[in-house]
Design an enzyme around this catalytic site. Structure first.
Site, PDB file in Angstrom:
ATOM      1  N   SER A  49      18.095  -2.796   7.173  1.00  0.00           N
ATOM      2  CA  SER A  49      17.252  -2.802   5.979  1.00  0.00           C
ATOM      3  C   SER A  49      17.602  -1.687   4.998  1.00  0.00           C
ATOM      4  CB  SER A  49      15.783  -2.648   6.384  1.00  0.00           C
ATOM      5  OG  SER A  49      15.378  -3.707   7.224  1.00  0.00           O
ATOM      6  N   HIS A 102       7.880  -3.856   7.395  1.00  0.00           N
ATOM      7  CA  HIS A 102       8.277  -4.117   8.786  1.00  0.00           C
ATOM      8  C   HIS A 102       7.321  -3.469   9.787  1.00  0.00           C
ATOM      9  CE1 HIS A 102      11.908  -6.356   8.051  1.00  0.00           C
ATOM     10  NE2 HIS A 102      12.313  -5.455   7.167  1.00  0.00           N
TER      11      HIS A 102
END
Length: 536
Positions: A348, A464
């Site tokens: 990410s 997340h």
């Protein structure tokens, strides 16, 4: 290139920029408004034409406003579809300023009736005051009064514009139109903090969240065999790692890769959000090995499903967490189809890191300059001052400062390096060696300790973590693109979803902001106060 491929490429290139798609520019004055010096008669006609042109937007606005009013108040179901068509088509014809006027009128004139709400509250309190105790089963009259007033209150607390939203949701194309409407509302709120518009947005957001619940969404695996109209949307809306060409797109949909999207029956052929997955032997440390390196491994050898891009296609759905349900459903589906996959992780971006760091470096450099008496042995100065670097880091940065960047201290040198044109620091092996340790350490601090309202400051981290992931590893020079260097100094992070811990981690983060992280992450921030997050 075949016709199908050509259509995908050309239509993707022709799509307007998303940032401007919801804000229409005001029309410039037309050439007809300029008088002709050779003919007074032509000038008169031009002036008349200009006057008519100025009146046209006002007439269009009045027509759309009337359609909106009818769509809210009309009870004749046989003509409501025609009214909704007039409203939605007319809305698209409006310039930005008239859209703004219309939405402000919708927010203010069609809000709830607060006088009625106040009166009902007075009635409710009056019934409560008559009874010093909670009514029992024998007090049927009192209970009936409570139920009646509560029912009326529920009705009174619904704004009038709810009828418009409900009817549009049931109208063909209406759900898509509502997402565009909300995108315009968000665009106005970004410029003007208007309470009535915020209330309108909040109500519409809640409605959209209900209508787009997981039960109403279809999880679709996107492949190269899908229609060109769908594939071009993947090219156009990919927001994390832009798709460079058709070969890149084909690879992302081919062997060793997966792409899944959420579709809604009311918005056919257009994914609301999609996620790209790479099947790998190990958790990738750089985006290069996912996008550009060697051909993919045989899928039977893969042990890791790596989520490397999640993109939303609708600006009007901002703040509605469709990704949470998408990730969980994709994990379930991949695990079912490929039981040998044991690790589910991400690679990410960290979009807020450098912005936070530059602000921190600038403020601390100024404080250090203002308070030169400060030193590591002197704690009497400003309580807001801190040296972001360890002594050995400060020394290494100052040792190279004479050659590469000026600065009175390590923080000022770092600030000048990170704001240099073309990210020159990233092209020097010596600078990379010196900057690696402090940048990784400060990045770990940013992810674990820097919070807003008790939650992670970084938007991707917050996403997340609230979905039940843990922070596993940060990777140096993982994204060397201009965007990657600009937003996070090339650093990327792996979040890991441990299937047996997802709900536990999500609940801990939701209830207390508690972040789970690996020992490796904690080692980066050991010189600092250990954060609340627990090691795993």
């Amino acid at each position: 290139m075949n016709k199908r491929s050509l259509a995908i490429l050309l239509r993707a290139r022709m799509r307007p920029n998303n940032n401007n798609s919801t804000k229409l520019a005001l029309s410039p004055l037309t050439n007809e408004m300029q008088s002709n010096p050779q003919s007074n008669q032509s000038g008169s006609r031009a002036t008349q034409h200009a006057s008519q042109n100025r009146q046209k937007p006002q007439r269009e606005f009045e027509h759309v406003r009337e359609s909106m009013s009818l769509a809210i108040s009309m009870n004749k179901t046989e003509v409501i579809d025609s009214v909704l068509n007039d409203f939605s088509e007319g809305y698209f014809s409006l310039y930005y300023e008239n859209r703004r006027r219309l939405l402000l009128e919708l927010a203010k004139e069609y809000d709830l009736n607060r006088a009625q709400v106040r009166e009902l509250i007075k009635q409710y309190l009056g019934v409560s005051g008559e009874e010093a105790h909670s009514p029992g089963p024998e007090d049927e009259g009192v209970l009936a009064s409570f139920f009646r007033i509560e029912r009326n209150l529920r009705h009174a607390l619904k704004p009038k514009y709810e009828a418009l939203f409900e009817r549009l949701n049931m109208h063909p194309g209406g759900l898509k139109f509502l997402t565009i409407l909300r995108a315009d509302i968000l665009s106005i709120i970004a410029e003007e903090n208007i309470a009535s518009l915020r209330a309108l947005d909040s109500y519409l957001k809640e409605k959209l969240g209900t209508w787009l619940s997981p039960a109403a969404l279809e999880l679709h695996q996107i492949t190269w065999d899908d229609p060109a109209s769908l594939l071009e949307k993947i090219v156009a809306y990919e927001a994390v790692h832009p798709i460079s060409n058709l070969l890149d797109l084909k690879r992302r949909l081919g062997v060793g890769r997966r792409c899944f999207g959420y579709l809604h029956p009311a918005i056919p052929g257009e994914p609301l959000i999609f996620i790209e997955v790479a099947l790998l032997k190990n958790v990738a440390e750089t985006i290069q090995e996912v996008l550009w390196d060697d051909p993919p491994i045989p899928e039977s050898e893969a042990t890791c499903a790596l989520f490397y891009s999640i993109s939303s296609t609708q600006p009007g759905l901002a703040g509605i967490n469709l990704g949470k349900f998408l990730i969980k459903r994709v994990i379930t589906l991949v695990k079912k189809d490929m039981p040998h996959i044991s690790t589910f992780a991400t690679l990410s971006p960290i979009p807020g890191y450098i912005q936070w760091l530059l602000s921190k470096l600038a403020s601390q450099s100024k404080l250090a300059e203002d308070d030169k008496s400060h030193s590591s042995a002197d704690t009497s100065g400003s309580t807001f001052w801190e040296n972001l670097f360890e002594p050995e880091e400060e020394k290494a940065i100052m040792d190279i400062s004479e050659e590469v960047a000026a600065g009175k201290n390590g923080m000022e040198v770092m600030l000048n390096l990170l704001t240099s044109s073309n990210q020159e620091w990233s092209k020097s092996a010596e600078l990379l060696s010196v900057l690696k340790t402090p940048l990784l350490r400060l990045c770990a601090r940013y992810l674990l300790q820097e919070k807003k309202r008790g939650k992670a400051l970084d938007s991707v981290a917050n996403f997340h973590l609230q979905n039940g992931a843990m922070v596993e590893r940060i990777n140096w020079m993982a994204d060397k693109s201009e965007k990657g260097l600009h937003q996070s100094a090339g650093i990327m992070v792996n979040y890991v979803y441990r299937l047996e811990k997802i709900e536990e981690y999500a609940q801990a983060y939701f209830s207390s902001g508690h972040i789970h992280a690996s020992d490796e992450i904690h080692r980066h921030v050991e010189p600092w106060k250990k954060p609340e997050a627990t090691a795993n």
